[in-house]
Each structure stands twice: as structure tokens, then as C-alpha cells.
Write a protein that holds these residues in place. Structure first.
Motif, PDB file in Angstrom:
ATOM      1  N   LYS A 214       0.825  -1.212   0.000  1.00 30.17           N
ATOM      2  CA  LYS A 214       0.000   0.000   0.000  1.00 30.17           C
ATOM      3  C   LYS A 214       0.858   1.261   0.000  1.00 30.17           C
ATOM      4  O   LYS A 214       0.524   2.251  -0.656  1.00 30.17           O
ATOM      5  N   ILE A 215       1.949   1.246   0.737  1.00 32.23           N
ATOM      6  CA  ILE A 215       2.858   2.399   0.739  1.00 32.23           C
ATOM      7  C   ILE A 215       3.423   2.622  -0.667  1.00 32.23           C
ATOM      8  O   ILE A 215       3.481   3.752  -1.162  1.00 32.23           O
ATOM      9  N   LYS A 216       3.812   1.536  -1.298  1.00 32.42           N
ATOM     10  CA  LYS A 216       4.361   1.626  -2.657  1.00 32.42           C
ATOM     11  C   LYS A 216       3.337   2.225  -3.616  1.00 32.42           C
ATOM     12  O   LYS A 216       3.672   3.067  -4.461  1.00 32.42           O
ATOM     13  N   GLN A 217       2.076   1.808  -3.497  1.00 35.52           N
ATOM     14  CA  GLN A 217       1.019   2.322  -4.366  1.00 35.52           C
ATOM     15  C   GLN A 217       0.737   3.801  -4.099  1.00 35.52           C
ATOM     16  O   GLN A 217       0.359   4.543  -5.008  1.00 35.52           O
ATOM     17  N   PHE A 218       0.936   4.219  -2.858  1.00 31.73           N
ATOM     18  CA  PHE A 218       0.623   5.593  -2.476  1.00 31.73           C
ATOM     19  C   PHE A 218       1.677   6.594  -2.960  1.00 31.73           C
ATOM     20  O   PHE A 218       1.413   7.798  -3.014  1.00 31.73           O
ATOM     21  N   ILE A 219       2.848   6.107  -3.331  1.00 30.34           N
ATOM     22  CA  ILE A 219       3.926   6.986  -3.793  1.00 30.34           C
ATOM     23  C   ILE A 219       3.455   7.863  -4.955  1.00 30.34           C
ATOM     24  O   ILE A 219       3.749   9.060  -5.007  1.00 30.34           O
ATOM     25  N   SER A 220       2.706   7.278  -5.872  1.00 37.91           N
ATOM     26  CA  SER A 220       2.266   8.023  -7.056  1.00 37.91           C
ATOM     27  C   SER A 220       1.061   8.923  -6.768  1.00 37.91           C
ATOM     28  O   SER A 220       0.651   9.705  -7.629  1.00 37.91           O
ATOM     29  N   LYS A 221       0.503   8.828  -5.564  1.00 37.41           N
ATOM     30  CA  LYS A 221      -0.711   9.586  -5.237  1.00 37.41           C
ATOM     31  C   LYS A 221      -0.485  10.698  -4.215  1.00 37.41           C
ATOM     32  O   LYS A 221      -1.257  11.652  -4.159  1.00 37.41           O
ATOM     33  N   ASN A 223       1.540  13.263  -3.667  1.00 34.07           N
ATOM     34  CA  ASN A 223       1.743  14.673  -4.006  1.00 34.07           C
ATOM     35  C   ASN A 223       0.447  15.367  -4.454  1.00 34.07           C
ATOM     36  O   ASN A 223       0.293  16.574  -4.286  1.00 34.07           O
ATOM     37  N   ASP A 224      -0.467  14.594  -5.008  1.00 33.54           N
ATOM     38  CA  ASP A 224      -1.754  15.145  -5.450  1.00 33.54           C
ATOM     39  C   ASP A 224      -2.873  14.837  -4.462  1.00 33.54           C
ATOM     40  O   ASP A 224      -4.049  15.028  -4.784  1.00 33.54           O
ATOM     41  N   TYR A 225      -2.495  14.393  -3.293  1.00 39.05           N
ATOM     42  CA  TYR A 225      -3.481  13.943  -2.312  1.00 39.05           C
ATOM     43  C   TYR A 225      -4.453  15.052  -1.913  1.00 39.05           C
ATOM     44  O   TYR A 225      -5.652  14.817  -1.747  1.00 39.05           O
ATOM     45  N   SER A 226      -3.960  16.271  -1.773  1.00 39.46           N
ATOM     46  CA  SER A 226      -4.820  17.375  -1.332  1.00 39.46           C
ATOM     47  C   SER A 226      -5.945  17.654  -2.330  1.00 39.46           C
ATOM     48  O   SER A 226      -7.049  18.035  -1.947  1.00 39.46           O
ATOM     49  N   ARG A 256       7.743   8.945   8.521  1.00 39.65           N
ATOM     50  CA  ARG A 256       9.012   8.981   7.789  1.00 39.65           C
ATOM     51  C   ARG A 256       8.758   8.951   6.280  1.00 39.65           C
ATOM     52  O   ARG A 256       9.413   9.649   5.505  1.00 39.65           O
ATOM     53  N   PHE A 257       7.803   8.143   5.877  1.00 37.67           N
ATOM     54  CA  PHE A 257       7.436   8.068   4.460  1.00 37.67           C
ATOM     55  C   PHE A 257       6.941   9.429   3.964  1.00 37.67           C
ATOM     56  O   PHE A 257       7.366   9.930   2.926  1.00 37.67           O
ATOM     57  N   ALA A 258       6.025  10.036   4.730  1.00 35.09           N
ATOM     58  CA  ALA A 258       5.418  11.307   4.313  1.00 35.09           C
ATOM     59  C   ALA A 258       6.436  12.446   4.263  1.00 35.09           C
ATOM     60  O   ALA A 258       6.359  13.327   3.390  1.00 35.09           O
ATOM     61  N   PHE A 259       7.394  12.445   5.192  1.00 36.26           N
ATOM     62  CA  PHE A 259       8.380  13.523   5.272  1.00 36.26           C
ATOM     63  C   PHE A 259       9.294  13.578   4.051  1.00 36.26           C
ATOM     64  O   PHE A 259       9.974  14.582   3.823  1.00 36.26           O
ATOM     65  N   GLN A 260       9.305  12.509   3.254  1.00 38.60           N
ATOM     66  CA  GLN A 260      10.147  12.509   2.053  1.00 38.60           C
ATOM     67  C   GLN A 260       9.615  13.453   0.982  1.00 38.60           C
ATOM     68  O   GLN A 260      10.352  13.847   0.073  1.00 38.60           O
ATOM     69  N   TYR A 261       8.341  13.824   1.096  1.00 35.48           N
ATOM     70  CA  TYR A 261       7.687  14.600   0.044  1.00 35.48           C
ATOM     71  C   TYR A 261       7.364  16.002   0.540  1.00 35.48           C
ATOM     72  O   TYR A 261       6.749  16.177   1.585  1.00 35.48           O
ATOM     73  N   LYS A 262       7.786  16.996  -0.203  1.00 35.75           N
ATOM     74  CA  LYS A 262       7.584  18.395   0.190  1.00 35.75           C
ATOM     75  C   LYS A 262       6.437  18.992  -0.627  1.00 35.75           C
ATOM     76  O   LYS A 262       6.597  19.955  -1.372  1.00 35.75           O
ATOM     77  N   SER A 263       5.291  18.391  -0.520  1.00 34.33           N
ATOM     78  CA  SER A 263       4.151  18.825  -1.321  1.00 34.33           C
ATOM     79  C   SER A 263       2.959  19.123  -0.417  1.00 34.33           C
ATOM     80  O   SER A 263       2.934  18.739   0.754  1.00 34.33           O
ATOM     81  N   LYS A 264       1.976  19.802  -0.963  1.00 37.96           N
ATOM     82  CA  LYS A 264       0.742  20.084  -0.235  1.00 37.96           C
ATOM     83  C   LYS A 264       0.024  18.784   0.107  1.00 37.96           C
ATOM     84  O   LYS A 264      -0.547  18.643   1.193  1.00 37.96           O
ATOM     85  N   GLY A 265       0.084  17.828  -0.816  1.00 39.57           N
ATOM     86  CA  GLY A 265      -0.549  16.540  -0.568  1.00 39.57           C
ATOM     87  C   GLY A 265       0.038  15.835   0.633  1.00 39.57           C
ATOM     88  O   GLY A 265      -0.689  15.307   1.479  1.00 39.57           O
ATOM     89  N   ALA A 266       1.372  15.825   0.733  1.00 39.67           N
ATOM     90  CA  ALA A 266       2.040  15.189   1.871  1.00 39.67           C
ATOM     91  C   ALA A 266       1.698  15.915   3.167  1.00 39.67           C
ATOM     92  O   ALA A 266       1.483  15.284   4.213  1.00 39.67           O
TER      93      ALA A 266
END
Length: 470
Positions: A214-221, A223-226, A256-266
Motif C-alpha cells: 500500500k505504501i508503494k502504491q501511495f507513492i504516485s498519489k 503529491n496530489d493527495y490534497s 518517515r514516508f510522508a516527510f520525504q515529500y515536500k508537497s501540499k498533498g504530503a
């Protein structure tokens, strides 16, 4: 302090990786006995013997057992009352200490107190550590040392207080686990029937492997989560709630997973993880919420509690397509999108004028990711009885929510096939279609769809008047 033999009691953390209790046990124990208890006090309350949660736990434990077998180790699994089984196992394995993680529900607190007391009488230590959350209880408080009761200031203080060390990964050593040949006890059969349940159908993979998938699948989503999270027909959420509930991943790992991404979605997803912490803090510091409103002055709301309405709500037969589709999906899968949870909860409490506790209990029976603190917090938020800065006159409009977040009616068509022939506009409000033409349409076959059981605008005014009287 060093112990010869220690038990690590697995409960809501069905993993070896990044496990706080296991880490602490490894640091100060020569030998570790991994234990899981199927708690019959909990299991006896489950009517459905194909309960999806029991099956998820069972399959996740099997994955843990398979991993241990590669090292010549094994899980010790018992079925019974933990207040009896844990002291018994501690004596059986001549344990000096039992390690586990903190839990915050009233039942769990009372259970652990009984276990600790019995172990103390046997001169055996009981050590429980923080694992489910980054900050617990009064670790995040206001300047006057009182707990926060509104989310946003809590979140701001939480973020201010958080340090990178709070998210460190805990370690462990399989070599310290007791060898399988040294476990002289009746082995578990690894048959679900021994627990009194049967396999269920799940929509996601179990165990740590399922969580990593599930974490792997969420990688592509992420950043656009918001932008995408509320459109339930696309299912662009992380789908990690079940894995966080049963601890097949740790909360630290999620951050830790979320902190890798500097996006509004994260950022939005991180805020939702903090909501989870907020509700656990509320449950810990205000335990009365388990049985009554957080706002005690609302304990006497004159709910109408129409049983016929409640029954139709549970079965997805209210005549409001988005509500019915959501409830049917819950009944089939044991899961519901967060936006849909808010819609159906608002509908039950503000449209049908039914006590939020009835809905809360129904979700407790059905949700695969059921967590008392989050479920209670969400229901009280929707019912305007909980920790919420918004007043009681917030009432979700099912039609506008449906049009906004399922504009093409994809989700409704999937769950309400009797509506599948309607166009993108009318599918949200089938009661506006000429009924004879609708109910005899060639695509609807023998299926029919009910007319709305209430009129939303009227019920909204009744709800506001009801709260004003309270």
C-alpha cells in the motif's frame, strides 16, 4: 537492568520491524518469547463468525510465524483471557518481565492493570511502552498544562514539539528469540476454526507485506493527495488505515514516508495522521467520551431514534444515493472512504435525528480499520457533540456532496445498480425523475429504488431546533 527471559506480548503491533516494546526487550533480555493472545473477551462480542478483522489478524500472524520459522523460531499463540493467559505463560517460561505497548481504551487499561497486578504478585515485571503514537496523553499540552480540546492548535503545538528523533526506527534481533525446540507448550494449529471463526473476503493484502504494498502504491498519489483525496470513486487515499490500526506498519514509519515529500498533498496526509494522535489523546485524557458526548452539556439531546429509519440507513435503503452506496460498500467490504463517513454520519444524526452512538456502534461492528478513538472522534465531530470549533448547525447536504465528489456518479452506479441507467445529473436525485419511467426502465430489471425517507431541508431545520433546546 537485565532479564534472563522476557515475554513480548504483541497486540496492536503485528510486526517485528520498528516495534518499541520488542526493541526495549532486546536491549535488556537474554531470551525473548513472542506471544499473541486471541482475547476471548473481545471475540465473544463478535456476532459475525467471518469477521474481517479476526481474519486480518490471523493472516498477519501467519506471516509473522513464517518469518520466524526461517530463523528456527516460533510465535506462542493462546486463546483465552489475557489476564489469565499472560501470567500463566510468564510462569511457564520462567519469565522475569513482560513487555508490551501502551493502549488507551478503557477495557485495555483495566486489562493491563489486572495483568500487571498478577505479575507483581509473582515477582515478574510488566513494562509497557509508547508505540501507537508519536506523542501520547499530556506530552502535547497548552501553556497551562491542560490538554488541547481543539485540533488546529493541538496540531500546531504537535508540529512545534516534534523532533527528528521522535521518528527514529526501533531495532530488534531475531537471535534473541527463543528457539522453536525450546517451546514446550501445546502448539497453535494455525487453523482459524480453532479460534471459532472462518476465513473472510478481504479487499486488501494482510500483514507487513500488504502494508508495504500500500505504501508503494501511495507513492504516485501522495503529491496530489490534497486535490484528489475527497473523490471517493477514484480511491486516491493511502488505504493504510487498516495497517496502522493493526500495526503492520508503525506510525513512525508512516511519518518517515510522508516527510520525504515536500508537497501540499504530503502536508495534508501528515495532518490526518496528527488527527489520529489527537483523537487518541482525547480518549486518554477524557475517557468519558467512550459512553457519552465530549460536550457533557449535550448528553440529553432529544434524539428521535426512529428504528425503521436506522434499519434503512444500515441497509443502504434511504433513498439518498450517496448515503446508500456508502453503506452498501461498508457492508460488503468493511471499509468506507473518510468523506463518505462524514456524509453518512451527518445524515444519520442531522437528517434522521438518530443518536450518534447507534451509528458509532454499527461502524464498530463493520469497519475493518475500526479504532475506538478515531471512530468515536469522527462520529462526535459529525454529530457536533465532540471536539470541534464548528457549531451544531453544520449539516452536510447529501445531494451537493454527491454532485461535488462523485460528479459522474461512478461510485453510485457501482453500488446501486438499480440507478445505473440514470444520467450524471439525475443519478444523484432519482426522486426527481418521473417514477414510473424510472422504476420500469429496461436497465433496472426487477430492481427498484426507494423514495427518500425524509426531506433534507426540513430535517436540517429540525436538527438545528433540537440542538438549540439542548
Amino acid at each position: 537492568m537485565e532479564f534472563n527471559n522476557s515475554i513480548v506480548w504483541f497486540r496492536r503491533e503485528l510486526r517485528f520491524v520498528d516495534n518499541a516494546a520488542l526493541d526495549k526487550a532486546c536491549l535488556c533480555s537474554k531470551t525473548i518469547v513472542p506471544v499473541f493472545i486471541f482475547d476471548t473477551k473481545i471475540l465473544s462480542t463478535l456476532v459475525d463468525k467471518q469477521d474481517k478483522r479476526v481474519y486480518f489478524i490471523f493472516e498477519s500472524l501467519k506471516e509473522m510465524e513464517e518469518e520466524l520459522k526461517t530463523y528456527g523460531k516460533s510465535l506462542v499463540v493462546r486463546i483465552g483471557d489475557p489476564t489469565v493467559e499472560i501470567p500463566k505463560l510468564a510462569q511457564e517460561f520462567k519469565a522475569d518481565c513482560v513487555f508490551t505497548s501502551n493502549d488507551y481504551e478503557n477495557y485495555s487499561i483495566q486489562r493491563d492493570y489486572k495483568v500487571k497486578t498478577k505479575l507483581k504478585d509473582l515477582n515478574i515485571q510488566f513494562i509497557s511502552v509508547k508505540d501507537q503514537v508519536i506523542f501520547e496523553g499530556t506530552e502535547v499540552v497548552k501553556q497551562n498544562n491542560l490538554p488541547y480540546v481543539v485540533y488546529t492548535p493541538y496540531k500546531n503545538e504537535w508540529l512545534k514539539k516534534a523532533h527528528e528523533n521522535d521518528f527514529n526506527c526501533y531495532s530488534f534481533d531475531f537471535k534473541k528469540f527463543i528457539n522453536k525446540e525450546n517451546i514446550h507448550t501445546v502448539p497453535f494449529s494455525w487453523k482459524l476454526t480453532e479460534v471459532g471463526f472462518s476465513p473472510a473476503t478481504l479487499w486488501l493484502a494482510t500483514g507487513r507485506k500488504g502494508a508495504l504494498e500500500k505504501i508503494k502504491q501511495f507513492i504516485s498519489k501522495i503529491n496530489d493527495y490534497s486535490e484528489n483525496r475527497d473523490y471517493f470513486s477514484n480511491n486516491d487515499t493511502s488505504n493504510l488505515s487498516v495497517h496502522l490500526r493493526f500495526g503492520t506498519i508503525s506510525i513512525r514509519e508512516a511519518f518517515r514516508f510522508a516527510f520525504q515529500y515536500k508537497s501540499k498533498g504530503a502536508e495534508i496526509w501528515i495532518n490526518e495522521l496528527i488527527w489520529r494522535e489527537f483523537y487518541k489523546m482525547i480518549l486518554s485524557e477524557f475517557p468519558h467520551v467512550e459512553s457519552m458526548p465530549f460536550k457533557k452539556d449535550l448528553k440529553d439531546i432529544p434524539w428521535e431514534n426512529n428504528e425503521e429509519f436506522f434499519e434503512k440507513w444500515t441497509k443502504g435503503q434511504t433513498g439518498f444515493p450517496i448515503v446508500d452506496a456508502a453503506m452498501r460498500h461498508l457492508n460488503e467490504t468493511g471499509w468506507m472512504h473518510n468523506r463518505l463517513r462524514m456524509i453518512v454520519a451527518s445524515f444519520l444524526t442531522k437528517d434522521l435525528l438518530i443518536d450518534y452512538r447507534k451509528g458509532e456502534q454499527y461502524f464498530a461492528e463493520k469497519l475493518l480499520d475500526y479504532d475506538l478513538s478515531s471512530n468515536n472522534g469522527g462520529w462526535q465531530w459529525s454529530a457536533s457533540t465532540g471536539c470541534d470549533a464548528q457549531p451544531y448547525f453544520r449539516v452536510f447536504n447529501p445531494e451537493s456532496q454527491s454532485l461535488k465528489f462523485d460528479p459522474e456518479g461512478k461510485f453510485i452506479r457501482k453500488l446501486c445498480p438499480e440507478l445505473s441507467h440514470l444520467d450524471n445529473k439525475n443519478i444523484h436525485t432519482p426522486y426527481k425523475v418521473t417514477w414510473n419511467l424510472f422504476s420500469h426502465h429496461k436497465n433496472s430489471g426487477d430492481l427498484s429504488y426507494p423514495k427518500p425517507i425524509v426531506e433534507h431541508d426540513q430535517q436540517r431545520l429540525k436538527a438545528i431546533a433540537m440542538f438549540k433546546k439542548s
